[in-house]
Design an enzyme around this catalytic site. Sequence first.
Site, PDB file in Angstrom:
ATOM      1  N   LYS A 197     -15.498 -28.490 -21.900  1.00 58.22           N
ATOM      2  CA  LYS A 197     -15.102 -27.135 -22.287  1.00 58.22           C
ATOM      3  C   LYS A 197     -15.829 -26.787 -23.573  1.00 58.22           C
ATOM      4  O   LYS A 197     -15.705 -27.474 -24.584  1.00 58.22           O
ATOM      5  CB  LYS A 197     -13.589 -27.064 -22.487  1.00 58.22           C
ATOM      6  CG  LYS A 197     -13.134 -25.707 -22.984  1.00 58.22           C
ATOM      7  CD  LYS A 197     -11.624 -25.597 -23.017  1.00 58.22           C
ATOM      8  CE  LYS A 197     -11.205 -24.290 -23.649  1.00 58.22           C
ATOM      9  NZ  LYS A 197      -9.750 -24.140 -23.687  1.00 58.22           N
ATOM     10  N   LYS A 251     -16.291 -25.449 -18.062  1.00 58.46           N
ATOM     11  CA  LYS A 251     -15.878 -24.128 -18.531  1.00 58.46           C
ATOM     12  C   LYS A 251     -16.674 -23.712 -19.745  1.00 58.46           C
ATOM     13  O   LYS A 251     -16.798 -24.527 -20.662  1.00 58.46           O
ATOM     14  CB  LYS A 251     -14.397 -24.215 -18.892  1.00 58.46           C
ATOM     15  CG  LYS A 251     -13.800 -22.971 -19.475  1.00 58.46           C
ATOM     16  CD  LYS A 251     -12.384 -23.242 -19.875  1.00 58.46           C
ATOM     17  CE  LYS A 251     -11.830 -22.022 -20.553  1.00 58.46           C
ATOM     18  NZ  LYS A 251     -10.501 -22.230 -21.036  1.00 58.46           N
ATOM     19  N   TYR A 316     -10.623 -14.864 -12.335  1.00 65.16           N
ATOM     20  CA  TYR A 316      -9.829 -13.628 -12.308  1.00 65.16           C
ATOM     21  C   TYR A 316     -10.200 -12.775 -11.104  1.00 65.16           C
ATOM     22  O   TYR A 316      -9.549 -11.775 -10.830  1.00 65.16           O
ATOM     23  CB  TYR A 316     -10.047 -12.857 -13.623  1.00 65.16           C
ATOM     24  CG  TYR A 316      -9.689 -13.726 -14.813  1.00 65.16           C
ATOM     25  CD1 TYR A 316      -8.360 -13.871 -15.212  1.00 65.16           C
ATOM     26  CD2 TYR A 316     -10.664 -14.470 -15.473  1.00 65.16           C
ATOM     27  CE1 TYR A 316      -8.027 -14.729 -16.246  1.00 65.16           C
ATOM     28  CE2 TYR A 316     -10.337 -15.330 -16.514  1.00 65.16           C
ATOM     29  CZ  TYR A 316      -9.016 -15.453 -16.890  1.00 65.16           C
ATOM     30  OH  TYR A 316      -8.672 -16.312 -17.895  1.00 65.16           O
TER      31      TYR A 316
HETATM   32  C1  PBG Z   1      -6.888 -22.588 -24.325  1.00 68.22           C
HETATM   33  C2  PBG Z   1      -7.606 -21.805 -23.294  1.00 68.22           C
HETATM   34  C3  PBG Z   1      -8.560 -20.801 -23.486  1.00 68.22           C
HETATM   35  C4  PBG Z   1      -8.946 -20.352 -22.239  1.00 68.22           C
HETATM   36  C5  PBG Z   1      -8.227 -21.066 -21.302  1.00 68.22           C
HETATM   37  N1  PBG Z   1      -7.408 -21.976 -21.970  1.00 68.22           N
HETATM   38  C6  PBG Z   1      -9.020 -20.177 -24.722  1.00 68.22           C
HETATM   39  C7  PBG Z   1      -9.671 -20.953 -25.756  1.00 68.22           C
HETATM   40  O1  PBG Z   1     -10.019 -22.121 -25.614  1.00 68.22           O
HETATM   41  O2  PBG Z   1      -9.851 -20.329 -26.796  1.00 68.22           O
HETATM   42  C8  PBG Z   1      -9.953 -19.293 -21.985  1.00 68.22           C
HETATM   43  C9  PBG Z   1     -10.061 -18.823 -20.589  1.00 68.22           C
HETATM   44  C10 PBG Z   1     -10.816 -17.578 -20.404  1.00 68.22           C
HETATM   45  O3  PBG Z   1     -11.523 -17.068 -21.283  1.00 68.22           O
HETATM   46  O4  PBG Z   1     -10.700 -17.039 -19.301  1.00 68.22           O
HETATM   47  N2  PBG Z   1      -5.521 -22.674 -24.021  1.00 68.22           N
END
Ligand code: PBG
Length: 348
Positions: A197, A251, A316
């Site tokens: 991530k 991600k 989404y």
């Molecule tokens: C953290 C989390 C995030 C997203 C999913 N889980 C935000 C982050 O890491 O700041 C982002 C998902 C998206 O942008 O669709 N709980």
Amino acid sequence: MSFPLQRLRRLRRTDAMRRLVAETTLSAEDLIAPLFVREGIDAPQEISSLPGVMQHTLESAMTEIEELRALGVAAVVFFGVPEHKDAEGSGAWDPNGIVQLALGRARKRFGGSMVLIADLCVDEYTDHGHCGVLDGHGSVDNDATLELYRRIAVAQAHAGADIIAPSGMMDGQVAAIRNALDASGHETTAILAYAAKYASSFYGPFRDAVDVTIADGGDRKGYQQDPRNGREAMNEIRLDLAEGADMIMIKPALPYLDIVLRARLETDVPIAAYHVSGEYAMLKAAEANGWIDGDAAALESLISIKRAGADLILTYLARSIAESLAAIRPALPEPQRAIDPPTPELTP
Ligand code: PBG
């Protein structure tokens, strides 16, 4: 030239021919739909930076799941928007926290017919917006945070989650969660690790959706990955698998398709890619301006993610794509219940 001209266009001649030789398919069961459940509202609210995506009440979330299920979408992932936030994010493991209530209702209503995934993180629940607890110097304390993650995992599994998806990027989070689940009798609960991530600029609209602002103009670069690094992602993935992850996620999706492909070449576990909020918002904004054909670009984006090697896409777009797929295919069979009653022939 004596050799014949290569005629690759032969196989692109008609729709039917292109279908015959298509290497990649996309279907509703490849899609995981994100679901925001908000505490303290009595009607669903649209998220302005994610047109078409709602913050749900408990009741409207159930209706949404019902409709997704009818479209053949196999899984949903829950994100909570609590009314109150605190330093530790205690709403994340409160048995009456919004996600636990939603999981409980969904489990009761849908049995095993829909896979329920719980995103595990504290940022939606902390007043400072970080994915963990802060130490005395304002940085996220890795090991103290793991203790909270253990509590959250048990609360989510107890409430009915099939899969726990830790997204906080703490070191050792998969092992800590696996251990907590096993020690509390939840050996059958699976883990989908957000293994790779990135500290990405594409999460902006999500932070609107869950009402998160990181305190003091901070960022997550101390725990999420640097976009410049690819080998490091493979290291994260290997470690998460060694710690007991059953599936892995990459991600965001489109800017990191090289990582999806490398993961595909290296591992045989299911791979998910998260087409994140900013990726969705860009499509919608360009579509609203009449600059692209939004539906075609959406489909192309998701097909590309599968072509790179992902089995599953968290997006989404899940609902709208599932609707268009349903419109061009015969009706899908009823999703099977995970726990079928024994068939008479098999019962002595
Ligand atoms: C953290 C989390 C995030 C997203 C999913 N889980 C935000 C982050 O890491 O700041 C982002 C998902 C998206 O942008 O669709 N709980």
